[in-house]
Design a protein around this motif. Structure first.
Motif, PDB file in Angstrom:
ATOM      1  N   VAL A   2       9.411  -2.179 -31.176  1.00  0.00           N
ATOM      2  CA  VAL A   2      10.229  -2.109 -32.387  1.00  0.00           C
ATOM      3  C   VAL A   2       9.458  -2.758 -33.529  1.00  0.00           C
ATOM      4  O   VAL A   2       9.026  -3.904 -33.423  1.00  0.00           O
ATOM      5  N   LEU A   3       9.286  -2.010 -34.609  1.00  0.00           N
ATOM      6  CA  LEU A   3       8.692  -2.557 -35.821  1.00  0.00           C
ATOM      7  C   LEU A   3       9.816  -3.124 -36.677  1.00  0.00           C
ATOM      8  O   LEU A   3      10.751  -2.407 -37.041  1.00  0.00           O
ATOM      9  N   VAL A   4       9.744  -4.420 -36.969  1.00  0.00           N
ATOM     10  CA  VAL A   4      10.731  -5.100 -37.801  1.00  0.00           C
ATOM     11  C   VAL A   4      10.106  -5.297 -39.175  1.00  0.00           C
ATOM     12  O   VAL A   4       9.166  -6.080 -39.330  1.00  0.00           O
ATOM     13  N   ALA A   5      10.622  -4.568 -40.168  1.00  0.00           N
ATOM     14  CA  ALA A   5      10.096  -4.666 -41.527  1.00  0.00           C
ATOM     15  C   ALA A   5      11.116  -5.412 -42.381  1.00  0.00           C
ATOM     16  O   ALA A   5      12.112  -4.845 -42.817  1.00  0.00           O
ATOM     17  N   ASP A   6      10.859  -6.705 -42.567  1.00  0.00           N
ATOM     18  CA  ASP A   6      11.761  -7.561 -43.346  1.00  0.00           C
ATOM     19  C   ASP A   6      10.926  -8.654 -43.987  1.00  0.00           C
ATOM     20  O   ASP A   6      10.117  -9.285 -43.306  1.00  0.00           O
ATOM     21  N   ASP A   7      11.124  -8.894 -45.281  1.00  0.00           N
ATOM     22  CA  ASP A   7      10.313  -9.876 -45.992  1.00  0.00           C
ATOM     23  C   ASP A   7      10.845 -11.297 -45.885  1.00  0.00           C
ATOM     24  O   ASP A   7      10.254 -12.213 -46.430  1.00  0.00           O
ATOM     25  N   ASP A   8      11.926 -11.497 -45.162  1.00  0.00           N
ATOM     26  CA  ASP A   8      12.503 -12.832 -44.972  1.00  0.00           C
ATOM     27  C   ASP A   8      12.095 -13.339 -43.589  1.00  0.00           C
ATOM     28  O   ASP A   8      12.672 -12.912 -42.581  1.00  0.00           O
ATOM     29  N   PRO A   9      11.099 -14.241 -43.497  1.00  0.00           N
ATOM     30  CA  PRO A   9      10.580 -14.666 -42.192  1.00  0.00           C
ATOM     31  C   PRO A   9      11.641 -15.203 -41.225  1.00  0.00           C
ATOM     32  O   PRO A   9      11.602 -14.839 -40.042  1.00  0.00           O
ATOM     33  N   PRO A  10      12.597 -16.029 -41.658  1.00  0.00           N
ATOM     34  CA  PRO A  10      13.605 -16.484 -40.682  1.00  0.00           C
ATOM     35  C   PRO A  10      14.460 -15.340 -40.127  1.00  0.00           C
ATOM     36  O   PRO A  10      14.799 -15.330 -38.948  1.00  0.00           O
ATOM     37  N   VAL A  11      14.795 -14.379 -40.961  1.00  0.00           N
ATOM     38  CA  VAL A  11      15.573 -13.228 -40.494  1.00  0.00           C
ATOM     39  C   VAL A  11      14.749 -12.431 -39.486  1.00  0.00           C
ATOM     40  O   VAL A  11      15.228 -12.077 -38.405  1.00  0.00           O
ATOM     41  N   ALA A  12      13.503 -12.154 -39.832  1.00  0.00           N
ATOM     42  CA  ALA A  12      12.632 -11.404 -38.926  1.00  0.00           C
ATOM     43  C   ALA A  12      12.471 -12.137 -37.595  1.00  0.00           C
ATOM     44  O   ALA A  12      12.475 -11.511 -36.529  1.00  0.00           O
ATOM     45  N   ALA A  13      12.358 -13.460 -37.639  1.00  0.00           N
ATOM     46  CA  ALA A  13      12.200 -14.242 -36.402  1.00  0.00           C
ATOM     47  C   ALA A  13      13.431 -14.129 -35.507  1.00  0.00           C
ATOM     48  O   ALA A  13      13.304 -13.974 -34.288  1.00  0.00           O
ATOM     49  N   VAL A  14      14.620 -14.201 -36.097  1.00  0.00           N
ATOM     50  CA  VAL A  14      15.847 -14.077 -35.308  1.00  0.00           C
ATOM     51  C   VAL A  14      15.947 -12.684 -34.700  1.00  0.00           C
ATOM     52  O   VAL A  14      16.263 -12.524 -33.519  1.00  0.00           O
ATOM     53  N   LEU A  15      15.661 -11.670 -35.500  1.00  0.00           N
ATOM     54  CA  LEU A  15      15.733 -10.298 -34.994  1.00  0.00           C
ATOM     55  C   LEU A  15      14.758 -10.099 -33.838  1.00  0.00           C
ATOM     56  O   LEU A  15      15.115  -9.543 -32.791  1.00  0.00           O
ATOM     57  N   CYS A  16      13.535 -10.568 -34.014  1.00  0.00           N
ATOM     58  CA  CYS A  16      12.537 -10.423 -32.952  1.00  0.00           C
ATOM     59  C   CYS A  16      12.939 -11.189 -31.697  1.00  0.00           C
ATOM     60  O   CYS A  16      12.773 -10.692 -30.580  1.00  0.00           O
ATOM     61  N   ALA A  17      13.476 -12.388 -31.858  1.00  0.00           N
ATOM     62  CA  ALA A  17      13.899 -13.174 -30.698  1.00  0.00           C
ATOM     63  C   ALA A  17      14.975 -12.435 -29.908  1.00  0.00           C
ATOM     64  O   ALA A  17      14.922 -12.383 -28.673  1.00  0.00           O
ATOM     65  N   HIS A  18      15.926 -11.850 -30.594  1.00  0.00           N
ATOM     66  CA  HIS A  18      16.981 -11.107 -29.901  1.00  0.00           C
ATOM     67  C   HIS A  18      16.433  -9.862 -29.220  1.00  0.00           C
ATOM     68  O   HIS A  18      16.782  -9.572 -28.077  1.00  0.00           O
ATOM     69  N   LEU A  19      15.598  -9.129 -29.916  1.00  0.00           N
ATOM     70  CA  LEU A  19      15.033  -7.909 -29.341  1.00  0.00           C
ATOM     71  C   LEU A  19      14.144  -8.232 -28.138  1.00  0.00           C
ATOM     72  O   LEU A  19      14.237  -7.583 -27.096  1.00  0.00           O
ATOM     73  N   GLU A  20      13.307  -9.238 -28.281  1.00  0.00           N
ATOM     74  CA  GLU A  20      12.428  -9.632 -27.180  1.00  0.00           C
ATOM     75  C   GLU A  20      13.230 -10.175 -26.009  1.00  0.00           C
ATOM     76  O   GLU A  20      12.869  -9.967 -24.849  1.00  0.00           O
ATOM     77  N   GLY A  21      14.341 -10.862 -26.290  1.00  0.00           N
ATOM     78  CA  GLY A  21      15.208 -11.356 -25.235  1.00  0.00           C
ATOM     79  C   GLY A  21      15.871 -10.236 -24.453  1.00  0.00           C
ATOM     80  O   GLY A  21      16.372 -10.454 -23.356  1.00  0.00           O
ATOM     81  N   HIS A  22      15.852  -9.036 -25.015  1.00  0.00           N
ATOM     82  CA  HIS A  22      16.407  -7.861 -24.333  1.00  0.00           C
ATOM     83  C   HIS A  22      15.303  -6.918 -23.862  1.00  0.00           C
ATOM     84  O   HIS A  22      15.532  -5.732 -23.650  1.00  0.00           O
ATOM     85  N   GLY A  23      14.096  -7.438 -23.720  1.00  0.00           N
ATOM     86  CA  GLY A  23      13.021  -6.676 -23.100  1.00  0.00           C
ATOM     87  C   GLY A  23      12.221  -5.783 -24.018  1.00  0.00           C
ATOM     88  O   GLY A  23      11.420  -4.982 -23.542  1.00  0.00           O
TER      89      GLY A  23
END
Length: 159
Positions: free
Chosen positions: A39-60
């Motif tokens: 999944v490519l996460v395109a967001d210019d807000d680093p904390p938002v991108a980090a949360v999204l990536c953590a959730h996605l990665e936590g689901h494999g």
């Protein structure tokens, strides 16, 4: 740009949830064809991108982050992600222009993210080819559910 949803506290709470280690290792909650999808996460807000990536990665799922429109297109061409989470308000090249460029040659699923709640923004994105649209703030667990639903509908095969 100030993050407009629960970022650091949300990430901490998510990491401390009972059973998250087992969920990360089992991947039983994902359709078989999405395990290891990118999944490519395109967001210019680093904390938002980090949360999204953590959730996605936590689901494999695997993730890559783009901070602006040109970087989103560059990473899209380089990595051929299975799905794109695309903020409408990216610097240099906005998310709608990135979506147009993707749709010129690809049918990769795209979920738009926006702080703008107006119907016009949603309709424009959907008419340009977005597969879904989420308005910030949103629950990251809802985002993961929508990603999984898009994968089920499109039967996206991981690269």
């Amino acid at each position: 740009m100030e993050s407009n949803f629960f970022v650091s506290q949300e990430l901490t709470e998510w990491q401390q949830q009972p059973g998250m280690d087992a969920a990360r290792s089992s991947r039983k909650h994902l359709p078989a064809n999405t395990t290891s999808a990118l999944v490519l996460v395109a967001d210019d807000d680093p904390p938002v991108a980090a949360v999204l990536c953590a959730h996605l990665e936590g689901h494999g799922l695997r993730t890559r982050i783009a901070r602006d429109g040109p970087e989103a297109l560059q990473l899209f061409r380089r990595f051929r992600p299975d799905l794109v989470l695309l903020d409408t308000d990216l610097p240099e090249l906005d998310g709608l222009d990135v979506l147009r460029a993707i749709r010129e040659h690809h049918s990769t699923p795209v979920i738009m993210l926006s702080a703008l709640a107006g119907d016009v923004h949603k309709l424009v994105a959907l008419r340009l080819g977005a597969d879904d649209f989420l308005v910030k703030p949103f629950n990251p667990f809802e985002l993961v559910a929508r990603v999984q639903a898009v994968f089920r509908r499109t039967r996206a095969q991981p690269t």
